[in-house]
Design an enzyme around this catalytic site. Structure first.
Site, PDB file in Angstrom:
ATOM      1  N   ARG A 181       1.414  -5.179  -2.139  1.00  0.00           N
ATOM      2  CA  ARG A 181       2.004  -6.501  -2.300  1.00  0.00           C
ATOM      3  C   ARG A 181       1.607  -7.039  -3.671  1.00  0.00           C
ATOM      4  O   ARG A 181       0.660  -6.559  -4.286  1.00  0.00           O
ATOM      5  CB  ARG A 181       1.521  -7.453  -1.207  1.00  0.00           C
ATOM      6  CG  ARG A 181       1.894  -7.018   0.211  1.00  0.00           C
ATOM      7  CD  ARG A 181       1.349  -8.006   1.240  1.00  0.00           C
ATOM      8  NE  ARG A 181       1.716  -7.640   2.605  1.00  0.00           N
ATOM      9  CZ  ARG A 181       1.024  -6.863   3.406  1.00  0.00           C
ATOM     10  NH1 ARG A 181      -0.119  -6.330   2.969  1.00  0.00           N
ATOM     11  NH2 ARG A 181       1.428  -6.593   4.632  1.00  0.00           N
ATOM     12  N   LYS A 206      -3.360  -8.583   3.658  1.00  0.00           N
ATOM     13  CA  LYS A 206      -2.806  -9.547   4.593  1.00  0.00           C
ATOM     14  C   LYS A 206      -3.460  -9.366   5.956  1.00  0.00           C
ATOM     15  O   LYS A 206      -3.588  -8.251   6.451  1.00  0.00           O
ATOM     16  CB  LYS A 206      -1.291  -9.341   4.696  1.00  0.00           C
ATOM     17  CG  LYS A 206      -0.584 -10.408   5.506  1.00  0.00           C
ATOM     18  CD  LYS A 206       0.920 -10.222   5.461  1.00  0.00           C
ATOM     19  CE  LYS A 206       1.642 -11.321   6.227  1.00  0.00           C
ATOM     20  NZ  LYS A 206       3.114 -11.140   6.169  1.00  0.00           N
ATOM     21  N   HIS A 312       8.518  -7.983  -4.365  1.00  0.00           N
ATOM     22  CA  HIS A 312       8.348  -7.430  -3.025  1.00  0.00           C
ATOM     23  C   HIS A 312       9.363  -6.337  -2.729  1.00  0.00           C
ATOM     24  O   HIS A 312       9.149  -5.514  -1.828  1.00  0.00           O
ATOM     25  CB  HIS A 312       8.449  -8.543  -1.977  1.00  0.00           C
ATOM     26  CG  HIS A 312       7.711  -8.244  -0.709  1.00  0.00           C
ATOM     27  ND1 HIS A 312       6.335  -8.169  -0.645  1.00  0.00           N
ATOM     28  CD2 HIS A 312       8.145  -7.976   0.543  1.00  0.00           C
ATOM     29  CE1 HIS A 312       5.956  -7.886   0.590  1.00  0.00           C
ATOM     30  NE2 HIS A 312       7.041  -7.754   1.332  1.00  0.00           N
ATOM     31  N   ARG A 315       7.974  -2.896  -2.827  1.00  0.00           N
ATOM     32  CA  ARG A 315       7.287  -2.470  -1.593  1.00  0.00           C
ATOM     33  C   ARG A 315       8.305  -1.972  -0.568  1.00  0.00           C
ATOM     34  O   ARG A 315       8.082  -0.941   0.085  1.00  0.00           O
ATOM     35  CB  ARG A 315       6.475  -3.645  -1.048  1.00  0.00           C
ATOM     36  CG  ARG A 315       5.740  -3.377   0.267  1.00  0.00           C
ATOM     37  CD  ARG A 315       4.889  -4.595   0.607  1.00  0.00           C
ATOM     38  NE  ARG A 315       4.445  -4.599   1.988  1.00  0.00           N
ATOM     39  CZ  ARG A 315       3.348  -4.011   2.445  1.00  0.00           C
ATOM     40  NH1 ARG A 315       2.584  -3.334   1.625  1.00  0.00           N
ATOM     41  NH2 ARG A 315       3.007  -4.104   3.715  1.00  0.00           N
ATOM     42  N   HIS A 338       0.697  -2.242   8.135  1.00  0.00           N
ATOM     43  CA  HIS A 338       1.313  -2.969   9.237  1.00  0.00           C
ATOM     44  C   HIS A 338       0.492  -2.780  10.511  1.00  0.00           C
ATOM     45  O   HIS A 338       0.115  -1.661  10.843  1.00  0.00           O
ATOM     46  CB  HIS A 338       2.737  -2.471   9.476  1.00  0.00           C
ATOM     47  CG  HIS A 338       3.692  -2.883   8.399  1.00  0.00           C
ATOM     48  ND1 HIS A 338       4.901  -2.256   8.192  1.00  0.00           N
ATOM     49  CD2 HIS A 338       3.615  -3.857   7.454  1.00  0.00           C
ATOM     50  CE1 HIS A 338       5.527  -2.819   7.170  1.00  0.00           C
ATOM     51  NE2 HIS A 338       4.767  -3.789   6.711  1.00  0.00           N
ATOM     52  N   TYR A 347      12.554  -0.519   8.274  1.00  0.00           N
ATOM     53  CA  TYR A 347      13.017   0.293   7.144  1.00  0.00           C
ATOM     54  C   TYR A 347      13.909   1.445   7.589  1.00  0.00           C
ATOM     55  O   TYR A 347      14.606   2.031   6.768  1.00  0.00           O
ATOM     56  CB  TYR A 347      11.814   0.827   6.360  1.00  0.00           C
ATOM     57  CG  TYR A 347      11.004  -0.284   5.738  1.00  0.00           C
ATOM     58  CD1 TYR A 347      11.519  -1.043   4.704  1.00  0.00           C
ATOM     59  CD2 TYR A 347       9.729  -0.597   6.212  1.00  0.00           C
ATOM     60  CE1 TYR A 347      10.794  -2.089   4.148  1.00  0.00           C
ATOM     61  CE2 TYR A 347       8.997  -1.631   5.665  1.00  0.00           C
ATOM     62  CZ  TYR A 347       9.536  -2.375   4.629  1.00  0.00           C
ATOM     63  OH  TYR A 347       8.810  -3.408   4.092  1.00  0.00           O
TER      64      TYR A 347
END
Length: 365
Positions: A181, A206, A312, A315, A338, A347
């Site tokens: 990120r 994150k 972003h 990514r 994630h 995706y």
């Protein structure tokens, strides 16, 4: 009521913030609230911390990020102004319900924004006021749309990168080559890069989670050259009695000299040194993320891309291109950090495995 008003407004003027909060209130509203016939709140002990100060302390005690602290602070203020500067302790589920419904109906906020406001208020009541919030009733929820992420092709990524230079090119290349990120890239420190193992350690990503991702072979030499230039800047700062950086959490107190060590320096330092006039602290922050965002935006325009590509998007493109190359989704999930594989599953919708990748039986006739 005066005591409650004093607590709620404490620090509002000095914060210098305006705009969206003021849309919900006016001077007349404040004066009306002073003359309101509702029962007065008990006088507050002047020695106790004010409401917003207690909110800040509760957030920091639980190691919430500075951005989350600022966001929660804004939502609590907006909630108070929406209800004519009533103290949150005097309100409960009906007032929260009315505020959230107002956001969805009048301001037409997104579902994520409404949930963010709710999270801020739940934190306030649970950890500051000391009350659990029950059923919110028929609150009107903003619908959460299902969107497919914007993804660049490999050729488009190359076009955008060709229109970047120096440290902006290196930062964008790392975001695409590693799935970082933007802020994870900006907050990289020298010790986070392991050239011998070809990997990068992402610290406090994150959700306050660490993870490891790869270091592309083709970026090792440019990154090493970049770090040599950064080392020269750091040595010059040290000779000028500077050279310190911000340390994570309380490590600055535990290791007072560590902030000047090479391993703690930012991979992407800012151009100018800073000094706190109150404390005398000095050093360099990392590069401001807006500089990279602006450079990428201009590069996308120069590349004549019609897509709305941002930092972003690198990514998103990283994840999609890995899946296209045949890597399993669990591997991509780990690289992206994630928590749930369902997040990574999005995706798969942008791969050429949808209608365009299916052969119609009509073609076999």
């Amino acid at each position: 009521m005066v005591a409650a008003l004093s607590e709620c407004l404490a620090g509002f003027v000095s914060s210098g913030e305006s705009g969206i909060l003021c849309k919900e209130s006016s001077d007349a509203d404040l004066y009306r609230s002073l003359s309101d016939s509702r029962p007065k709140a008990p006088a507050r002990d002047q020695s106790s911390p004010k409401l917003l100060d207690r909110l800040k302390e509760a957030l920091r005690a639980r190691h919430y990020s500075p951005r989350t602290e600022s966001t929660y602070h804004q939502w609590v203020k907006r909630y108070i102004f929406f209800h004519n500067v009533r103290h949150p302790a005097e309100m409960a589920e009906p007032e929260i319900n009315a505020f959230l419904t107002h956001l969805a109906v009048k301001h037409k906020v997104s579902a994520s924004t409404q949930n963010q406001a709710l999270s801020a208020l739940l934190f306030l009541y649970r950890h500051v006021i000391g009350r659990e919030i029950g059923d919110l009733g028929d609150v009107i929820r903003a619908r959460k749309p299902k969107r497919v992420p914007v993804v660049m092709t490999r050729e488009e990524v190359k076009l955008v990168l060709d229109n970047l230079s120096d440290d902006k090119w290196l930062a964008a290349s790392l975001m695409y080559g590693t799935g970082l990120r933007l802020m994870e890239c900006m907050r990289l420190r020298v010790q986070d890069i392991d050239f011998s193992k070809n990997q990068i350690l992402v610290r406090h990503g994150k959700g306050a989670k660490d993870r490891v991702t790869m270091l592309p072979d083709s970026l090792k030499i440019p990154l090493q050259s970049h770090l040599e230039r950064v080392k020269a800047i750091h040595d010059r700062d040290l000779s000028d009695s500077w050279g310190g950086v911000e340390m994570p959490v309380a490590l600055g107190r535990k290791y007072p000299n560590a902030s000047k060590e090479w391993r703690w320096q930012w991979v992407f330092p800012q151009a100018n040194r800073w000094q706190n006039p109150k404390t005398g602290e000095q050093g360099r922050h990392h590069m401001d993320e807006s500089l990279v965002q602006k450079a990428v935006r201009e590069a996308v325009i120069k590349a004549s891309l019609v897509k709305r590509a941002t930092c972003h998007t690198f990514r998103h493109s990283f994840a999609t291109h890995l899946l296209e190359s045949g890597y399993d989704i669990r591997t991509v999930q780990e690289l992206l950090g994630h928590e749930d594989v369902k997040t990574t599953m999005i995706y798969t919708h942008v791969l050429n495995r949808g209608p365009a990748g299916v052969q119609s039986p009509f073609d076999d006739l």
